[in-house]
Scaffold this active site. Sequence first.
Site, short mmCIF file in Angstrom:
data_model
loop_
_atom_site.label_atom_id
_atom_site.label_comp_id
_atom_site.label_asym_id
_atom_site.label_seq_id
_atom_site.Cartn_x
_atom_site.Cartn_y
_atom_site.Cartn_z
CD GLU A 131 -2.71 1.42 2.44
OE1 GLU A 131 -3.58 2.31 2.42
OE2 GLU A 131 -2.50 0.69 3.42
CG ASP A 134 -1.53 15.43 -1.91
OD1 ASP A 134 -2.35 16.12 -2.55
OD2 ASP A 134 -0.64 15.93 -1.20
CD GLU A 168 -6.60 5.02 9.42
OE1 GLU A 168 -6.53 4.92 8.17
OE2 GLU A 168 -5.70 4.63 10.18
#
Length: 212
Positions: free
Chosen positions: A43, A117, A193
């Site tokens: 990841e 991002d 999250e």
Amino acid sequence: MRLRNIPGADEAILNSEYCIKEPESKKGNWQSVFSSTQPLHIEIGMGKGRFIMDMAAAHPDINYLGIERYSSVLLRALQKMEETPMPNLRFICMDAADVTEVFAKDEVSRIYLNFSDPWPKDRHAKRRLTSRQFFARYDAILKPDGRLEFKTDNQDLFTFSLEEIPEAGWHLDASTRDLHHDSVLNEGNIMTEYEEKFSSKGNPICKLIASR
């Protein structure tokens, strides 16, 4: 959003047995890091580690490497790992642009990109983890039958990613702009999250799967 700098984070990472130092030295030999020889999934931009830790717990027959650039963010995952160690999970503190220096050809079976991002300015497009420049890097390390999975709540980034896939010479296997209401792609989905936070606000989650 980047976490504030946490004093002692760099030292904690340096001293942690769960974070691989000098990852370039493991290139082509990552299986030696783990107790069992198994498929390797990575990841890139793992944040505080919820997704990859849940994946490692759910799939003990797969080895996982979580890559995070910021030590203050990675520290949170290391703290969780200290509480619940897993033999099939390790971490690397590094920049995603250096993946070809760390992994050998055909060494990785799957790549996960979660809530990366968006780099919204056009001049920064090549920095996006789903840009054709990054797809070229992934092509150099992913097994021929390997695949990439990407999730985001950013509609513009998702559209950009869909457009970059054919430009990079890759194939779009599946996609959705509302993952949590897609009975096929949402099956077995493990949330990050950010995914839990954004979806609780009503933001639809986008997902795509791509291969060569």
